[in-house]
Motif scaffolding. Structure first.
Motif, PDB file in Angstrom:
ATOM      1  N   TYR A  85      57.085  38.026  13.228  1.00  6.88           N
ATOM      2  CA  TYR A  85      55.747  38.404  13.329  1.00  6.88           C
ATOM      3  C   TYR A  85      55.185  38.790  11.935  1.00  6.88           C
ATOM      4  O   TYR A  85      55.986  39.560  11.454  1.00  6.88           O
ATOM      5  CB  TYR A  85      55.657  39.681  14.231  1.00  6.88           C
ATOM      6  N   ALA A  86      54.066  38.542  11.514  1.00 11.50           N
ATOM      7  CA  ALA A  86      53.448  38.798  10.313  1.00 11.50           C
ATOM      8  C   ALA A  86      51.845  38.632  10.504  1.00 11.50           C
ATOM      9  O   ALA A  86      51.246  37.793  11.211  1.00 11.50           O
ATOM     10  CB  ALA A  86      53.717  37.918   9.113  1.00 11.50           C
ATOM     11  N   ILE A  87      51.328  39.396   9.760  1.00 14.95           N
ATOM     12  CA  ILE A  87      49.846  39.464   9.727  1.00 14.95           C
ATOM     13  C   ILE A  87      49.610  39.247   8.053  1.00 14.95           C
ATOM     14  O   ILE A  87      49.705  39.691   7.218  1.00 14.95           O
ATOM     15  CB  ILE A  87      49.345  40.948  10.129  1.00 14.95           C
ATOM     16  N   PHE A  88      48.326  38.334   7.999  1.00 15.34           N
ATOM     17  CA  PHE A  88      47.979  37.808   6.782  1.00 15.34           C
ATOM     18  C   PHE A  88      46.452  38.118   6.783  1.00 15.34           C
ATOM     19  O   PHE A  88      45.572  37.953   7.635  1.00 15.34           O
ATOM     20  CB  PHE A  88      48.212  36.502   6.542  1.00 15.34           C
ATOM     21  N   MET A  89      45.921  38.219   5.503  1.00 10.86           N
ATOM     22  CA  MET A  89      44.478  38.115   4.937  1.00 10.86           C
ATOM     23  C   MET A  89      44.377  36.741   4.376  1.00 10.86           C
ATOM     24  O   MET A  89      44.924  36.805   3.416  1.00 10.86           O
ATOM     25  CB  MET A  89      43.957  39.255   4.542  1.00 10.86           C
ATOM     26  N   VAL A  90      43.519  35.896   5.015  1.00 10.59           N
ATOM     27  CA  VAL A  90      43.436  34.421   4.363  1.00 10.59           C
ATOM     28  C   VAL A  90      41.936  34.312   4.078  1.00 10.59           C
ATOM     29  O   VAL A  90      41.309  34.513   4.710  1.00 10.59           O
ATOM     30  CB  VAL A  90      44.154  33.680   5.430  1.00 10.59           C
ATOM     31  N   ARG A  91      41.908  33.684   2.704  1.00 11.28           N
ATOM     32  CA  ARG A  91      40.236  33.177   2.477  1.00 11.28           C
ATOM     33  C   ARG A  91      40.366  31.647   1.920  1.00 11.28           C
ATOM     34  O   ARG A  91      41.271  31.473   0.956  1.00 11.28           O
ATOM     35  CB  ARG A  91      40.011  34.245   1.463  1.00 11.28           C
ATOM     36  N   GLY A  92      40.065  30.976   2.796  1.00  8.01           N
ATOM     37  CA  GLY A  92      40.108  29.605   2.450  1.00  8.01           C
ATOM     38  C   GLY A  92      40.293  28.681   3.661  1.00  8.01           C
ATOM     39  O   GLY A  92      40.544  29.366   4.636  1.00  8.01           O
ATOM     40  N   GLU A  93      40.734  27.522   3.251  1.00  7.48           N
ATOM     41  CA  GLU A  93      40.988  26.369   4.369  1.00  7.48           C
ATOM     42  C   GLU A  93      42.507  26.551   4.673  1.00  7.48           C
ATOM     43  O   GLU A  93      43.444  26.641   3.839  1.00  7.48           O
ATOM     44  CB  GLU A  93      40.671  24.906   4.176  1.00  7.48           C
ATOM     45  N   TYR A  94      42.817  26.420   5.775  1.00  6.03           N
ATOM     46  CA  TYR A  94      44.311  26.621   6.350  1.00  6.03           C
ATOM     47  C   TYR A  94      44.365  25.889   7.812  1.00  6.03           C
ATOM     48  O   TYR A  94      43.524  25.724   8.604  1.00  6.03           O
ATOM     49  CB  TYR A  94      44.770  27.798   6.481  1.00  6.03           C
ATOM     50  N   GLU A  95      45.768  25.888   8.122  1.00  8.61           N
ATOM     51  CA  GLU A  95      46.027  25.423   9.395  1.00  8.61           C
ATOM     52  C   GLU A  95      47.456  25.906   9.979  1.00  8.61           C
ATOM     53  O   GLU A  95      48.018  26.341   9.104  1.00  8.61           O
ATOM     54  CB  GLU A  95      46.043  23.956   9.841  1.00  8.61           C
ATOM     55  N   ILE A  96      47.373  26.389  11.042  1.00 10.17           N
ATOM     56  CA  ILE A  96      48.630  26.904  11.568  1.00 10.17           C
ATOM     57  C   ILE A  96      49.638  25.960  12.548  1.00 10.17           C
ATOM     58  O   ILE A  96      48.978  25.390  13.435  1.00 10.17           O
ATOM     59  CB  ILE A  96      48.315  28.184  12.991  1.00 10.17           C
ATOM     60  N   LYS A  97      50.810  25.807  11.969  1.00  7.88           N
ATOM     61  CA  LYS A  97      51.549  24.801  12.790  1.00  7.88           C
ATOM     62  C   LYS A  97      52.643  25.770  13.365  1.00  7.88           C
ATOM     63  O   LYS A  97      53.083  26.508  13.180  1.00  7.88           O
ATOM     64  CB  LYS A  97      52.194  24.010  12.026  1.00  7.88           C
TER      65      LYS A  97
END
Length: 194
Positions: free
Chosen positions: A182-194
């Motif tokens: 388990y992890a929590i991120f702060m993301v700015r920009g384009e992404y996808e979760i696989k």
């Protein structure tokens, strides 16, 4: 002495008669001149109204020549004015919406992203990542890993991601991070979760 007085009286009389003669001639000429000419520049109201009517007629003739038999009544003009005002209002609304969109899209907001049980966060070029909680490892590409701006290092494949460090994905070649639990991120920009 009497002769001098008689000469003076005659002179005064001649001057008076001459002046009167010129005054009467001037009045006579003014009465004969037509109003509005160079000799009589003062005009009457009827003369001005007559000239205005002539100018209106001339303008109407020119409009007919240009537009043909177009009916330019006041109803059509009022409709055009109303339509123009509505279009201006709509244009202002569109400009306000555009400026709001530019403000909202100019600087994308950081999103909170949670990953569990072996999920991967694959990012596009320029995406920023900050690990806020949990543990994660780097996914590198063929030309390198993730750029750790805070630590001033390049994080290679399968290296641990340091918490609260700003990471930037330099290329769009499948780079990102993965977690085992388990992890929590702060993301700015384009992404996808696989």
């Amino acid at each position: 002495m009497l002769q001098k007085i008689k000469k003076r009286k005659t002179l005064v009389y001649a001057i008076t008669v001459g002046t009167a003669f010129f005054v009467f001639i001037g009045i006579g000429k003014a009465a004969l001149n037509e109003p509005g000419t160079l000799e009589d520049p003062l005009v009457t109201q009827s003369y001005v109204e007559k000239r205005i009517e002539q100018v209106k007629y001339y303008i109407d003739q020119k409009i007919q020549e240009v537009y043909g038999n177009v009916n330019l009544n006041t109803t059509n003009i009022q409709d055009l004015i109303k339509e123009n005002q509505e279009l201006k209002k709509r244009l202002l609304e569109l400009e306000e919406n555009k400026s709001k969109e530019n403000i909202n899209t100019a600087i994308p907001k950081l999103e909170v992203v949670e990953l569990k049980n072996g999920q991967k966060l694959i990012c596009k070029a320029g995406t920023e990542i900050i690990l806020r909680g949990g543990k994660a490892k780097a996914i590198a590409g063929e030309l390198g890993g993730l750029s750790d701006v805070t630590g001033a290092v390049d994080i290679k494949m399968d290296q641990n991601i340091p918490p609260n460090h700003l990471l930037i994905v330099p290329r769009d070649d499948g780079r990102g991070v993965y977690v085992e639990k388990y992890a929590i991120f702060m993301v700015r920009g384009e992404y996808e979760i696989k």
